[in-house]
Design a protein around this motif. Sequence first.
Motif, mmCIF file in Angstrom:
data_model
loop_
_atom_site.group_PDB
_atom_site.id
_atom_site.type_symbol
_atom_site.label_atom_id
_atom_site.label_comp_id
_atom_site.label_asym_id
_atom_site.label_seq_id
_atom_site.Cartn_x
_atom_site.Cartn_y
_atom_site.Cartn_z
ATOM 1 N N ILE A 53 -19.167 10.848 11.787
ATOM 2 C CA ILE A 53 -19.101 10.338 13.196
ATOM 3 C C ILE A 53 -19.957 9.289 12.770
ATOM 4 O O ILE A 53 -20.585 9.390 11.541
ATOM 5 N N SER A 54 -19.114 8.273 12.943
ATOM 6 C CA SER A 54 -19.820 6.665 12.200
ATOM 7 C C SER A 54 -21.181 6.894 13.502
ATOM 8 O O SER A 54 -21.432 7.055 14.314
ATOM 9 N N GLU A 55 -21.922 5.887 12.449
ATOM 10 C CA GLU A 55 -23.393 5.687 12.764
ATOM 11 C C GLU A 55 -23.681 4.032 12.556
ATOM 12 O O GLU A 55 -24.673 3.730 13.095
ATOM 13 N N GLY A 56 -22.150 3.851 12.901
ATOM 14 C CA GLY A 56 -22.164 1.692 13.175
ATOM 15 C C GLY A 56 -21.249 1.622 13.794
ATOM 16 O O GLY A 56 -20.630 2.717 14.775
ATOM 17 N N GLY A 57 -20.083 0.649 12.847
ATOM 18 C CA GLY A 57 -18.910 0.459 14.098
ATOM 19 C C GLY A 57 -17.794 0.997 13.348
ATOM 20 O O GLY A 57 -17.728 2.369 12.326
ATOM 21 N N PRO A 58 -16.776 0.989 13.442
ATOM 22 C CA PRO A 58 -14.947 1.108 12.970
ATOM 23 C C PRO A 58 -15.297 1.711 10.861
ATOM 24 O O PRO A 58 -14.990 2.803 10.708
ATOM 25 N N GLU A 59 -16.005 0.574 10.595
ATOM 26 C CA GLU A 59 -16.518 1.320 9.205
ATOM 27 C C GLU A 59 -17.040 2.315 8.695
ATOM 28 O O GLU A 59 -17.950 2.203 7.347
ATOM 29 N N GLY A 60 -18.457 2.395 9.575
ATOM 30 C CA GLY A 60 -18.956 3.864 8.932
ATOM 31 C C GLY A 60 -20.348 2.615 9.614
ATOM 32 O O GLY A 60 -20.687 1.640 9.669
ATOM 33 N N TYR A 119 -6.793 -2.580 16.558
ATOM 34 C CA TYR A 119 -6.297 -1.944 15.684
ATOM 35 C C TYR A 119 -6.992 -1.395 14.391
ATOM 36 O O TYR A 119 -7.250 -2.093 13.978
ATOM 37 N N VAL A 120 -6.874 -0.046 14.652
ATOM 38 C CA VAL A 120 -7.231 0.366 13.673
ATOM 39 C C VAL A 120 -5.503 0.998 12.666
ATOM 40 O O VAL A 120 -4.840 1.368 12.945
ATOM 41 N N ALA A 138 -8.535 14.600 -0.301
ATOM 42 C CA ALA A 138 -8.716 14.438 1.915
ATOM 43 C C ALA A 138 -6.932 13.752 1.907
ATOM 44 O O ALA A 138 -6.525 13.173 1.625
ATOM 45 N N TRP A 139 -6.994 14.475 3.127
ATOM 46 C CA TRP A 139 -5.189 14.329 3.553
ATOM 47 C C TRP A 139 -5.396 13.633 4.852
ATOM 48 O O TRP A 139 -6.348 14.223 5.718
ATOM 49 N N ALA A 140 -4.697 12.692 5.318
ATOM 50 C CA ALA A 140 -3.825 13.228 6.842
ATOM 51 C C ALA A 140 -4.854 12.583 8.086
ATOM 52 O O ALA A 140 -5.525 12.760 9.348
ATOM 53 N N PRO A 141 -6.549 11.086 7.532
ATOM 54 C CA PRO A 141 -7.025 10.616 8.121
ATOM 55 C C PRO A 141 -6.635 10.713 9.535
ATOM 56 O O PRO A 141 -5.775 9.526 9.866
ATOM 57 N N GLU A 142 -7.380 10.524 10.937
ATOM 58 C CA GLU A 142 -7.741 10.119 11.827
ATOM 59 C C GLU A 142 -8.801 9.675 12.183
ATOM 60 O O GLU A 142 -9.591 9.647 12.302
ATOM 61 N N VAL A 143 -7.874 8.312 13.088
ATOM 62 C CA VAL A 143 -9.225 7.106 13.498
ATOM 63 C C VAL A 143 -9.512 7.063 15.467
ATOM 64 O O VAL A 143 -8.368 6.960 15.561
ATOM 65 N N HIS A 144 -10.622 7.709 15.693
ATOM 66 C CA HIS A 144 -10.415 7.981 17.281
ATOM 67 C C HIS A 144 -12.079 6.824 17.433
ATOM 68 O O HIS A 144 -13.246 6.964 17.454
ATOM 69 N N VAL A 204 0.806 -1.174 0.165
ATOM 70 C CA VAL A 204 0.271 0.100 0.196
ATOM 71 C C VAL A 204 0.825 1.472 -0.283
ATOM 72 O O VAL A 204 1.726 1.652 1.336
ATOM 73 N N TRP A 205 0.512 1.782 -0.846
ATOM 74 C CA TRP A 205 0.660 3.473 -1.319
ATOM 75 C C TRP A 205 1.075 4.347 0.032
ATOM 76 O O TRP A 205 -0.674 4.464 -0.144
ATOM 77 N N ILE A 206 1.378 4.753 1.011
ATOM 78 C CA ILE A 206 0.555 5.859 2.112
ATOM 79 C C ILE A 206 1.596 6.864 2.449
ATOM 80 O O ILE A 206 2.803 6.367 2.904
ATOM 81 N N ARG A 207 1.205 7.793 3.062
ATOM 82 C CA ARG A 207 1.260 8.960 3.683
ATOM 83 C C ARG A 207 0.258 9.364 5.037
ATOM 84 O O ARG A 207 -0.284 8.425 4.894
ATOM 85 N N ASP A 208 0.904 9.901 5.996
ATOM 86 C CA ASP A 208 0.723 10.789 6.967
ATOM 87 C C ASP A 208 0.096 8.725 7.742
ATOM 88 O O ASP A 208 -1.071 9.054 8.431
ATOM 89 N N THR A 209 0.950 7.996 7.862
ATOM 90 C CA THR A 209 0.288 6.991 8.728
ATOM 91 C C THR A 209 -0.308 6.727 9.731
ATOM 92 O O THR A 209 0.854 7.718 10.674
ATOM 93 N N TYR A 210 -1.435 6.529 10.098
ATOM 94 C CA TYR A 210 -1.349 6.776 12.021
ATOM 95 C C TYR A 210 -2.366 5.490 12.401
ATOM 96 O O TYR A 210 -3.202 4.621 11.606
ATOM 97 N N VAL A 211 -2.020 4.647 13.469
ATOM 98 C CA VAL A 211 -1.716 3.775 13.992
ATOM 99 C C VAL A 211 -2.840 3.781 15.304
ATOM 100 O O VAL A 211 -2.240 4.266 16.041
#
Length: 453
Positions: A229-236, A105-106, A198-204, A87-94
Motif C-alpha cells: 500500500i503506497s503512502e504517496g504516489g505510484p513511486e511509494g 501509464y504504468v 518477488a514475482w509478477a507484480p501488478e500496480v492498481h 530491460v529483461w522482464i517476465r510477467d509484463t504488466y501494463v
Amino acid sequence: MTGPANGFPVDRRALLAGAAGVAGSLVAGLALPAASAAAARGRYPANWPDPEPYGLADTRTDLWPRNDNSFVLPLELRPRDRELGRVWIRDTYVNCFVVDGKPLYVATGTTRVPGLPAAGPWNDGIFLWLAPSLRGPWRLADTTAIRSDAEPGAEKGAEKGKVWSPEFVGENRPGRTVVAPWQEYWDDHGQFGKRGNAWAPEVHYFRGTWYIVACMGDHSTKVGSFLLISEGGPEGPYRLAEGNADKPFGDSFVGGPSFIAPGAYHHIDGSIYTEDDAAWLVLHNHLYAPFRDDMEDIVPTTDLPLFQQTPYTPEPYLEGAYVFKHGGKYFLVHAAWDRASTNTDGTTRNAYDTAAPGRVQYQYDAVVAVADRFEGPYSERWTAGVGAGHNNFFLDHHGQPWATFFRNPAAGYWADPSRVGDAAAAGVVRLEWTGPEGNRLYAARRPGHGPQA
C-alpha cells in the motif's frame, strides 16, 4: 483492471469534479470502448470456430504478436540493462489510469539481478516505469526522494525505480512493516545459497490510493501473494498490508517444487479486480476473495470461493489468473502451455495438455473465457494470444484494448537459442473485440477474417 465497471481505469473523483481536456475525451471514449470504424457501423470481426475437441490449442499466426499489431515498450534502461540494450522482464504488466485529468501509464514485471540468468534463486524486488502514453517516453519512477543516502534507515544506493525489495527490511518501524520476516532473504547454505524472489507484480489505483499486488516466488521462505500500500504516489513509499505480516494470502497447500518446505507454499500469482467501490483478490488459478473495505486483508472465510469454470479434460497447470471487464462481460484470463505431440497419423497435435512423455512445451499462450458475472459460470476457453501467456488486459486512454506479453524464455519457442535473445521483453499487443454478440477478445488478427453483422 481498475475503474468504473472495469472499463477505462479512471480516477472517478477527478472526472466528477469536472476535469477537462484529456479527461473529457476519455469519457467520450468510455461510451464506445475499442470502437473501430466497422464497430461504429454495428459490424464487428467474427469469432473463429474453435479447434475440436475442446482443449486443442489454436496456433494460427494471426493470434501471434506481430509487427503490425504489437511492439516492445521502450522502457528506460537501468545501469544493469545497458549490456543487453533493453530491460529483461517476465510477467509484463501494463495499465493506464487517469490522475489529475491526465492519462498515466504504468509498467512493471519480474526482473533479475546482474549476473543471474533468471529471476531466481533471488532477485532484488520490484521496479516501476511510468509514461504519459503507451508509446512513451517510459521513465523509471522517481524514487530518489524516498531513498537517498541522507535519509536515516533508507536503503543506501537503491536504484532509481525500485519501489519495493527485501533489501528494504531496514525501513520497518513499529506499526509499519515494509518487509515481513517471511519475505526476507535467506541462505540454504548448500543447494542454492542466497534465496528469496518477488514475482509478477501488478500496480492498481483504487479509491485514490496506489497498490501493488505481487508474489514471493519459489525460493522464498514462504511462497505466495501479498499486497503493498503506497503512502504517496505510484513511486511509494510502500508498506505491507496488515494481513500479510505473518504469511501470504490464503492458506497453504501442498504444491510447488520439492525444495520448498512443507506448508510454505500458498496460492501464487495474486491479482486485483475492482468494480465501483469493491475490490477482490484473484489467486492462482481459480480462487478469489473480497478485500476488506480498508484493503488491509481479505475477508476471512473457511474456504476461498472458486470461479465457476469450464475446465479442460484433464485440466493442465494454469497460471496468471486475471479478470478484465469489457462490453459488460467478464473475461477470465489464464496462461497455459501449448504442448506439442504427435498424432497416430504422424501429424502434430497442439493442446493444453498435462505434462507427459512425448509432449513438448511449444508456446506459453493466453487462454480466455467469458461470463456475465464475476464469479462465473465462465464459457469454454479460447486461445486469445499465442505466446502471450501470463499477461493482463487493459484499455489505453482512447478506449482501445491491449494485452501484454513477454515471450517466455524458460521453455518452448522463445527458449530456442536463435530466439532467446529477444525473449523476456516488455511487449503489448493490440486486441480486437468481436462485439456484443461474439463477446471475444483476440490478439488483433490480420484484415480479411470477415465482419459480423
